[in-house]
Write a protein that holds these residues in place. Sequence first.
Motif, PDB file in Angstrom:
ATOM      1  N   ALA A   1     -17.111  50.812  85.518  1.00  0.00           N
ATOM      2  CA  ALA A   1     -17.814  49.647  84.986  1.00  0.00           C
ATOM      3  C   ALA A   1     -16.811  48.522  84.759  1.00  0.00           C
ATOM      4  N   LEU A   2     -17.201  47.305  85.102  1.00  0.00           N
ATOM      5  CA  LEU A   2     -16.296  46.166  84.977  1.00  0.00           C
ATOM      6  C   LEU A   2     -16.631  45.268  83.793  1.00  0.00           C
ATOM      7  N   TYR A   3     -17.518  45.703  82.927  1.00  0.00           N
ATOM      8  CA  TYR A   3     -17.834  44.927  81.729  1.00  0.00           C
ATOM      9  C   TYR A   3     -16.584  44.902  80.850  1.00  0.00           C
ATOM     10  N   GLY A   4     -16.087  43.727  80.515  1.00  0.00           N
ATOM     11  CA  GLY A   4     -14.909  43.597  79.661  1.00  0.00           C
ATOM     12  C   GLY A   4     -13.617  44.007  80.318  1.00  0.00           C
ATOM     13  N   VAL A   5     -13.547  43.962  81.646  1.00  0.00           N
ATOM     14  CA  VAL A   5     -12.361  44.435  82.359  1.00  0.00           C
ATOM     15  C   VAL A   5     -11.128  43.562  82.090  1.00  0.00           C
TER      16      VAL A   5
END
Length: 175
Positions: free
Chosen positions: A103-107
């Motif tokens: 997941a790339l949320y907040g990466v």
Amino acid sequence: MDRDMFDTMTITKAMGALCATFLVYLLGAWLASSIYFGGGHGHSEQAYIIEVEGADVAEDDVVEEVDFAVVMASASAADGETLWRNCRACHVLEPGVHGTGPALYGVVGRPVQFYDDFAYSGALIEAADVWTPEALNGFLENPRGYAPGTSMGYNGMRSITDRANLIAYLDSIDG
């Protein structure tokens, strides 16, 4: 008597002569081509080099280095959102929801191996500890070059402006 002129033997001789002429033409073209192009199928070395003074570096070969911080300062998250479509084939923007990739949320700004429930390749932790904009820029430009051995199958994003826009978009989605 005119009938004898067009018998099958005469027609056969004429066709044979036509085919022989065509064969000689093809062989001549093949021979001329092999002489002219060197017969090495394009893999032969150049026979001679003409030195030209002042032509050591072509103008097209000069690559101007662009400071990523300058490009990142003017990046557009809106333009990055359109670039996201390439990423969503393997990644998801919901926290903890994984696709083929994590997941790339907040990466942006988080540790490289953030999720315990995702099997990261060991190559990523060797490349960076935290996904800073600069680290993401290097990774997105050439994933296999930045982190040799990574399992990410993406070939890379060549435009520094596109990379900055995508990073700006990823940075904007987590508030």
